[in-house]
Design a protein around this motif. Sequence first.
Motif, PDB file in Angstrom:
ATOM      1  N   MET A   1       0.848  -1.203   0.000  1.00 35.57           N
ATOM      2  CA  MET A   1       0.000   0.000   0.000  1.00 35.57           C
ATOM      3  C   MET A   1       0.879   1.247   0.000  1.00 35.57           C
ATOM      4  SD  MET A   1      -2.982   1.037   2.738  1.00 35.57           S
ATOM      5  CE  MET A   1      -3.959   2.511   2.513  1.00 35.57           C
ATOM      6  N   THR A   2       0.540   2.213  -0.850  1.00 42.10           N
ATOM      7  CA  THR A   2       1.295   3.460  -0.952  1.00 42.10           C
ATOM      8  C   THR A   2       0.665   4.528  -0.065  1.00 42.10           C
ATOM      9  OG1 THR A   2       1.908   2.944  -3.237  1.00 42.10           O
ATOM     10  CG2 THR A   2       2.152   5.228  -2.515  1.00 42.10           C
ATOM     11  N   PHE A   3       1.504   5.202   0.713  1.00 45.98           N
ATOM     12  CA  PHE A   3       1.032   6.240   1.621  1.00 45.98           C
ATOM     13  C   PHE A   3       1.549   7.605   1.200  1.00 45.98           C
ATOM     14  CE2 PHE A   3       1.267   2.394   4.419  1.00 45.98           C
ATOM     15  CZ  PHE A   3      -0.075   2.307   4.721  1.00 45.98           C
ATOM     16  N   GLU A   4       0.799   8.630   1.547  1.00 45.15           N
ATOM     17  CA  GLU A   4       1.161  10.008   1.225  1.00 45.15           C
ATOM     18  C   GLU A   4       1.776  10.728   2.421  1.00 45.15           C
ATOM     19  OE1 GLU A   4      -1.294  14.162   0.418  1.00 45.15           O
ATOM     20  OE2 GLU A   4      -2.177  12.271  -0.240  1.00 45.15           O
ATOM     21  N   THR A   5       1.276  10.454   3.634  1.00 38.13           N
ATOM     22  CA  THR A   5       1.676  11.235   4.811  1.00 38.13           C
ATOM     23  C   THR A   5       2.451  10.420   5.844  1.00 38.13           C
ATOM     24  OG1 THR A   5      -0.374  10.745   6.013  1.00 38.13           O
ATOM     25  CG2 THR A   5      -0.378  12.669   4.549  1.00 38.13           C
ATOM     26  N   ILE A   6       2.691   9.149   5.582  1.00 37.59           N
ATOM     27  CA  ILE A   6       3.465   8.297   6.477  1.00 37.59           C
ATOM     28  C   ILE A   6       4.313   7.356   5.629  1.00 37.59           C
ATOM     29  CG2 ILE A   6       1.694   8.336   8.285  1.00 37.59           C
ATOM     30  CD1 ILE A   6       0.978   5.454   7.444  1.00 37.59           C
ATOM     31  N   ASN A  20       5.166  11.500   8.002  1.00 34.43           N
ATOM     32  CA  ASN A  20       5.934  12.029   6.878  1.00 34.43           C
ATOM     33  C   ASN A  20       5.309  13.289   6.277  1.00 34.43           C
ATOM     34  OD1 ASN A  20       8.068  12.057   5.021  1.00 34.43           O
ATOM     35  ND2 ASN A  20       6.960  10.779   3.550  1.00 34.43           N
ATOM     36  N   ARG A  21       5.159  14.298   7.122  1.00 30.41           N
ATOM     37  CA  ARG A  21       4.818  15.647   6.646  1.00 30.41           C
ATOM     38  C   ARG A  21       5.853  16.604   7.239  1.00 30.41           C
ATOM     39  NH1 ARG A  21      -0.452  18.025   7.976  1.00 30.41           N
ATOM     40  NH2 ARG A  21      -0.348  19.011   5.915  1.00 30.41           N
ATOM     41  N   PRO A  22       7.116  16.424   6.908  1.00 28.84           N
ATOM     42  CA  PRO A  22       8.176  17.187   7.581  1.00 28.84           C
ATOM     43  C   PRO A  22       8.054  18.696   7.422  1.00 28.84           C
ATOM     44  CG  PRO A  22       9.030  16.056   5.644  1.00 28.84           C
ATOM     45  CD  PRO A  22       7.657  15.505   5.897  1.00 28.84           C
ATOM     46  N   ASP A  23       7.475  19.143   6.297  1.00 26.47           N
ATOM     47  CA  ASP A  23       7.308  20.582   6.088  1.00 26.47           C
ATOM     48  C   ASP A  23       6.257  21.175   7.015  1.00 26.47           C
ATOM     49  OD1 ASP A  23       5.488  18.978   4.609  1.00 26.47           O
ATOM     50  OD2 ASP A  23       4.856  20.740   3.473  1.00 26.47           O
ATOM     51  N   LYS A  24       5.410  20.315   7.591  1.00 27.63           N
ATOM     52  CA  LYS A  24       4.383  20.738   8.547  1.00 27.63           C
ATOM     53  C   LYS A  24       4.675  20.180   9.939  1.00 27.63           C
ATOM     54  CE  LYS A  24       1.775  22.713   5.392  1.00 27.63           C
ATOM     55  NZ  LYS A  24       1.549  24.193   5.359  1.00 27.63           N
ATOM     56  N   LEU A  54       7.458   3.841  16.255  1.00 29.13           N
ATOM     57  CA  LEU A  54       6.748   4.997  15.708  1.00 29.13           C
ATOM     58  C   LEU A  54       7.627   6.226  15.831  1.00 29.13           C
ATOM     59  CD1 LEU A  54       4.100   6.259  14.620  1.00 29.13           C
ATOM     60  CD2 LEU A  54       3.358   6.502  17.004  1.00 29.13           C
ATOM     61  N   THR A  55       7.899   6.903  14.726  1.00 26.57           N
ATOM     62  CA  THR A  55       8.774   8.068  14.756  1.00 26.57           C
ATOM     63  C   THR A  55       8.304   9.091  13.733  1.00 26.57           C
ATOM     64  OG1 THR A  55      11.115   8.731  14.787  1.00 26.57           O
ATOM     65  CG2 THR A  55      10.442   7.166  13.074  1.00 26.57           C
ATOM     66  N   GLY A  56       9.114  10.115  13.500  1.00 21.02           N
ATOM     67  CA  GLY A  56       8.770  11.153  12.542  1.00 21.02           C
ATOM     68  C   GLY A  56       9.925  11.441  11.608  1.00 21.02           C
ATOM     69  N   HIS A  57       9.618  11.799  10.367  1.00 21.60           N
ATOM     70  CA  HIS A  57      10.648  12.232   9.423  1.00 21.60           C
ATOM     71  C   HIS A  57      10.950  13.714   9.663  1.00 21.60           C
ATOM     72  CE1 HIS A  57      11.070   8.657   6.956  1.00 21.60           C
ATOM     73  NE2 HIS A  57       9.757   8.551   6.842  1.00 21.60           N
ATOM     74  N   CYS A  62       6.055  15.210  16.013  1.00 25.89           N
ATOM     75  CA  CYS A  62       4.714  15.592  15.579  1.00 25.89           C
ATOM     76  C   CYS A  62       4.293  16.837  16.341  1.00 25.89           C
ATOM     77  CB  CYS A  62       3.716  14.463  15.823  1.00 25.89           C
ATOM     78  SG  CYS A  62       2.003  14.885  15.392  1.00 25.89           S
ATOM     79  N   ALA A  63       3.856  17.856  15.615  1.00 25.29           N
ATOM     80  CA  ALA A  63       3.461  19.126  16.224  1.00 25.29           C
ATOM     81  C   ALA A  63       1.992  19.175  16.595  1.00 25.29           C
ATOM     82  CB  ALA A  63       3.802  20.284  15.290  1.00 25.29           C
ATOM     83  N   GLY A  64       1.289  18.031  16.519  1.00 23.73           N
ATOM     84  CA  GLY A  64      -0.120  18.009  16.882  1.00 23.73           C
ATOM     85  C   GLY A  64      -1.024  18.207  15.683  1.00 23.73           C
ATOM     86  N   GLN A  65      -2.176  18.773  15.917  1.00 21.02           N
ATOM     87  CA  GLN A  65      -3.165  18.978  14.861  1.00 21.02           C
ATOM     88  C   GLN A  65      -2.758  20.128  13.938  1.00 21.02           C
ATOM     89  OE1 GLN A  65      -6.166  17.390  13.971  1.00 21.02           O
ATOM     90  NE2 GLN A  65      -6.056  18.798  12.246  1.00 21.02           N
ATOM     91  N   ASP A  66      -2.871  19.902  12.640  1.00 19.20           N
ATOM     92  CA  ASP A  66      -2.666  20.956  11.662  1.00 19.20           C
ATOM     93  C   ASP A  66      -3.924  21.820  11.641  1.00 19.20           C
ATOM     94  OD1 ASP A  66      -2.273  22.569   9.472  1.00 19.20           O
ATOM     95  OD2 ASP A  66      -1.688  20.955   8.114  1.00 19.20           O
ATOM     96  N   LEU A  67      -3.828  23.027  12.161  1.00 19.73           N
ATOM     97  CA  LEU A  67      -4.996  23.901  12.271  1.00 19.73           C
ATOM     98  C   LEU A  67      -5.470  24.426  10.920  1.00 19.73           C
ATOM     99  CD1 LEU A  67      -4.112  25.944  15.483  1.00 19.73           C
ATOM    100  CD2 LEU A  67      -5.582  23.932  15.262  1.00 19.73           C
ATOM    101  N   ALA A  68      -4.680  24.194   9.872  1.00 17.94           N
ATOM    102  CA  ALA A  68      -5.105  24.598   8.527  1.00 17.94           C
ATOM    103  C   ALA A  68      -5.873  23.491   7.814  1.00 17.94           C
ATOM    104  CB  ALA A  68      -3.890  24.992   7.698  1.00 17.94           C
TER     105      ALA A  68
END
Length: 266
Positions: A1-6, A20-24, A54-57, A62-68
């Motif tokens: 399965m291909t993922f966009e955000t992980i 995997n949303r390092p810019d956010k 479980l880690t982050g790129h 993880c900065a929490g919820q993306d308010l945008a």
Amino acid sequence: MTFETITLDIRQGVARLALNRPDKMNSFNGTMHDELRAALQQVQDDASVRVLVLTGHGRGFCAGQDLADAEVRFVPGEGTPPDLGDVVERRYKPLVMQLASLRVPTIAAVNGIAAGAGASLALVCDMVVATESAAFMLPFAKIGLIPDTACSWIVPQRLGFARAMGLALTGEKLPATKAAEWGLIWEAVPNDDFAARIDALAAQLATMPTKALVRTRQAMLTASSHTLEQHLTLEGMLMREMGRSADYVEGVSAFLEKRAPRFTGA
């Protein structure tokens, strides 16, 4: 399965799941919620997996919820605020429960800031190891909210009322070294040693009796809601189950034969 955000990599009994949303700063959006839950189900269903990391790129966990994100975005003066309770019930509650009930032990490898729901995501894991440069934050009060995603349940239990309230009311950063000193996390590791430490810990847990580790989690998580008598009953039930497992037979055999055990997770 291909993922966009992980990303998800499974090899040698270890599932490595990375936001995997390092810019956010790996903040949550709807797609990440969907993909995280799909990945956790994949881990649950894969009999070869013995431990989840479980880690982050990038430079943050993880900065929490993306308010945008569309599900929570709100511009004052333009319409009615979103129903955040619905977001918690529909998104965060199922994610926390899925992670907390996974059939394998879980390690949060906190490589940078873990804030808000990101801190919660890490703390729900069975063990939390962070780089010495990482930090934890509960910044909810700064935008008029309360700690959610199990933060208001986990943090007071680990730190006590005074420290938990201090972190929640001020929203200040708690450095990883102090988080380890206070007992919020397992350990803080020098940045240069972090990758090797995570690899070693994952390899260690991947060779241990998986069911016993998960039943240990179950006992620990329910302890605070039990009377002594209730908990002794639970311990008896879990010991009965584990005492009939293949790994118990192997563990005793290895002990008597003075050799290293070869656990299979059965």
